[in-house]
Each structure stands twice: as C-alpha cells, then as structure tokens.
Scaffold this motif. Sequence first.
Motif, PDB file in Angstrom:
ATOM      1  N   LEU A  55     -87.251  20.679 -26.741  1.00 31.89           N
ATOM      2  CA  LEU A  55     -88.133  19.534 -26.460  1.00 31.89           C
ATOM      3  C   LEU A  55     -87.684  18.931 -24.944  1.00 31.89           C
ATOM      4  N   GLU A  56     -86.324  18.716 -25.183  1.00 35.15           N
ATOM      5  CA  GLU A  56     -85.838  18.067 -23.810  1.00 35.15           C
ATOM      6  C   GLU A  56     -85.816  19.038 -22.814  1.00 35.15           C
ATOM      7  N   SER A  57     -85.625  20.259 -23.004  1.00 36.41           N
ATOM      8  CA  SER A  57     -85.545  21.279 -21.944  1.00 36.41           C
ATOM      9  C   SER A  57     -86.936  21.365 -21.400  1.00 36.41           C
ATOM     10  N   LYS A  58     -88.079  21.368 -22.133  1.00 31.67           N
ATOM     11  CA  LYS A  58     -89.429  21.362 -21.899  1.00 31.67           C
ATOM     12  C   LYS A  58     -89.700  20.039 -20.882  1.00 31.67           C
ATOM     13  N   LEU A  59     -89.377  19.089 -21.339  1.00 36.02           N
ATOM     14  CA  LEU A  59     -89.619  17.789 -20.707  1.00 36.02           C
ATOM     15  C   LEU A  59     -88.820  17.787 -19.291  1.00 36.02           C
ATOM     16  N   SER A  60     -87.515  18.363 -19.310  1.00 37.43           N
ATOM     17  CA  SER A  60     -86.888  18.488 -17.918  1.00 37.43           C
ATOM     18  C   SER A  60     -87.535  19.272 -17.116  1.00 37.43           C
ATOM     19  N   GLU A  61     -88.207  20.514 -17.455  1.00 36.26           N
ATOM     20  CA  GLU A  61     -89.178  21.075 -16.404  1.00 36.26           C
ATOM     21  C   GLU A  61     -90.158  20.468 -15.991  1.00 36.26           C
ATOM     22  N   VAL A  62     -90.827  19.594 -16.692  1.00 38.62           N
ATOM     23  CA  VAL A  62     -91.802  18.891 -16.332  1.00 38.62           C
ATOM     24  C   VAL A  62     -91.583  17.741 -15.173  1.00 38.62           C
ATOM     25  N   VAL A  63     -90.271  17.302 -15.657  1.00 40.73           N
ATOM     26  CA  VAL A  63     -89.894  16.319 -14.519  1.00 40.73           C
ATOM     27  C   VAL A  63     -89.496  17.042 -12.950  1.00 40.73           C
ATOM     28  N   ALA A  64     -89.223  18.308 -13.171  1.00 38.16           N
ATOM     29  CA  ALA A  64     -88.634  18.822 -12.080  1.00 38.16           C
ATOM     30  C   ALA A  64     -89.820  19.363 -10.924  1.00 38.16           C
ATOM     31  N   ILE A  65     -90.942  19.446 -11.598  1.00 40.00           N
ATOM     32  CA  ILE A  65     -91.971  19.557 -10.737  1.00 40.00           C
ATOM     33  C   ILE A  65     -92.554  18.329  -9.945  1.00 40.00           C
ATOM     34  N   PRO A  66     -92.850  18.676  -8.540  1.00 38.97           N
ATOM     35  CA  PRO A  66     -92.987  17.299  -7.814  1.00 38.97           C
ATOM     36  C   PRO A  66     -94.163  16.497  -8.060  1.00 38.97           C
ATOM     37  N   ASP A  67     -95.325  17.242  -8.217  1.00 40.24           N
ATOM     38  CA  ASP A  67     -96.449  16.440  -8.975  1.00 40.24           C
ATOM     39  C   ASP A  67     -96.497  16.768 -10.395  1.00 40.24           C
ATOM     40  N   GLN A  68     -95.826  15.724 -11.169  1.00 41.65           N
ATOM     41  CA  GLN A  68     -95.533  15.942 -12.583  1.00 41.65           C
ATOM     42  C   GLN A  68     -96.983  16.059 -13.582  1.00 41.65           C
ATOM     43  N   PRO A  69     -97.017  17.101 -14.323  1.00 39.17           N
ATOM     44  CA  PRO A  69     -98.090  17.219 -15.182  1.00 39.17           C
ATOM     45  C   PRO A  69     -98.295  15.925 -16.020  1.00 39.17           C
ATOM     46  N   GLU A  70     -99.316  15.913 -16.822  1.00 40.53           N
ATOM     47  CA  GLU A  70     -99.278  14.833 -17.896  1.00 40.53           C
ATOM     48  C   GLU A  70     -98.953  15.517 -19.052  1.00 40.53           C
ATOM     49  N   VAL A  71     -98.311  14.359 -19.845  1.00 43.13           N
ATOM     50  CA  VAL A  71     -97.756  14.784 -21.035  1.00 43.13           C
ATOM     51  C   VAL A  71     -98.580  13.955 -22.207  1.00 43.13           C
ATOM     52  N   HIS A  72     -99.451  14.362 -22.938  1.00 48.07           N
ATOM     53  CA  HIS A  72    -100.228  13.872 -23.973  1.00 48.07           C
ATOM     54  C   HIS A  72     -99.649  14.041 -25.355  1.00 48.07           C
ATOM     55  N   ILE A  73     -98.994  12.958 -25.886  1.00 42.69           N
ATOM     56  CA  ILE A  73     -98.455  12.946 -27.148  1.00 42.69           C
ATOM     57  C   ILE A  73     -99.406  12.717 -28.323  1.00 42.69           C
ATOM     58  N   LYS A  74     -99.521  13.439 -29.261  1.00 42.99           N
ATOM     59  CA  LYS A  74    -100.575  13.483 -30.489  1.00 42.99           C
ATOM     60  C   LYS A  74     -99.820  13.471 -31.806  1.00 42.99           C
ATOM     61  N   PRO A  75     -99.489  12.294 -32.289  1.00 44.48           N
ATOM     62  CA  PRO A  75     -98.863  12.321 -33.601  1.00 44.48           C
ATOM     63  C   PRO A  75     -99.847  12.416 -34.688  1.00 44.48           C
ATOM     64  N   LYS A  92     -93.301  10.350 -15.995  1.00 42.30           N
ATOM     65  CA  LYS A  92     -94.022   9.407 -15.218  1.00 42.30           C
ATOM     66  C   LYS A  92     -95.388   9.419 -15.957  1.00 42.30           C
ATOM     67  N   LYS A  93     -96.044  10.510 -16.160  1.00 45.32           N
ATOM     68  CA  LYS A  93     -97.284  10.652 -16.739  1.00 45.32           C
ATOM     69  C   LYS A  93     -97.283  11.008 -18.129  1.00 45.32           C
ATOM     70  N   MET A  94     -97.338   9.932 -19.162  1.00 43.75           N
ATOM     71  CA  MET A  94     -97.276  10.227 -20.380  1.00 43.75           C
ATOM     72  C   MET A  94     -98.574   9.198 -21.205  1.00 43.75           C
ATOM     73  N   ALA A  95     -98.953   9.678 -22.098  1.00 41.26           N
ATOM     74  CA  ALA A  95    -100.134   9.151 -22.786  1.00 41.26           C
ATOM     75  C   ALA A  95     -99.869   9.312 -24.409  1.00 41.26           C
ATOM     76  N   MET A  96    -100.238   8.519 -25.271  1.00 37.59           N
ATOM     77  CA  MET A  96    -100.472   8.577 -26.663  1.00 37.59           C
ATOM     78  C   MET A  96    -102.103   8.561 -26.842  1.00 37.59           C
TER      79      MET A  96
END
Length: 143
Positions: A89-109, A131-135
């Motif tokens: 999970l942290e590897s995937k999140l690190s890939e997201v942070v590395a992109i200049p225009d960060q994709p959105e991360v939607h968390i669905k519990p 930076k772009k995270m939403a529940m």
Amino acid sequence: MGMNVGSSSGSDEPETMLDVNTTPLIDVMLVLLVMLIITIPIQLHSVNLDMPPPNKNTPPTEPIVHEVAIDFDGTVLWDGVALPSHAALESKLSEVVAIPDQPEVHIKPNKLAEYGYVATVMASAQRLGVKKMAMVGNEQFIN
C-alpha cells in the motif's frame, strides 16, 4: 365637426352665428404628425464590449482517481486488486506522490471495518504526502 360661436345677449337682433369647421385642421395636424414620425432618424443603440480573447488552452481532463477500499477484515484493495501487505500500500501511495499532478485517492471503508484499519491507511497516505485524498461512501457497504 364644427364649432358654434354666438352671443347670448337678450336683444331682439338676430344672432350672428359663426361656424368653424375644425376637420381640416385636425387632418393637417395628423398629416404633420405622421410626417414627423417618418422623418425622425432611427438611432441604433449599440454597446461596445471588450471581451477577452478565446481561451486556446485545452479543456481540463478528468482527474485520475485511485480507489482504496478497506474490507471488514482489514484487507486493502487498490483499484479492486487486493494488496498483500501494508508495504505494498505504501509503495502504491509513494507512486501517487511521485506524479507532479497527483491523482485523487478515494478511500472507501466497509461499514464493518474497524476504525484502526481505516486510520492506518489514512495515516500512511498523510505521512507520504498525498494531497488529494477523500473519504467516500460505498453503496455496497453502507445501508
């Protein structure tokens, strides 16, 4: 149409009667009014606007959205694929942070998921700099 003008004196003399025909006067006034209306110059009212030039930039594209689902037993799914460990999970999140225009991360519990699982995912995302995270709610899990 006529107008009668006469004296109202009580004398025995015959009254002088004056008749004025006003019809030609009204006709002349109507003709003059029509001529006035016809000869009035037509004024064009225009407003000059300084409009900005058209935007030549391409329209914005739809943002990339990654969905992180958290199941009731703590299983984390990244875009529908189960991740084997928290390090993945942290590897995937690190890939997201590395992109200049960060994709959105939607968390669905899942509504049955323990708060600790959700808090761990959110803390990892925040620590890594997402930076772009939403529940967001998931219709299959929420009644």
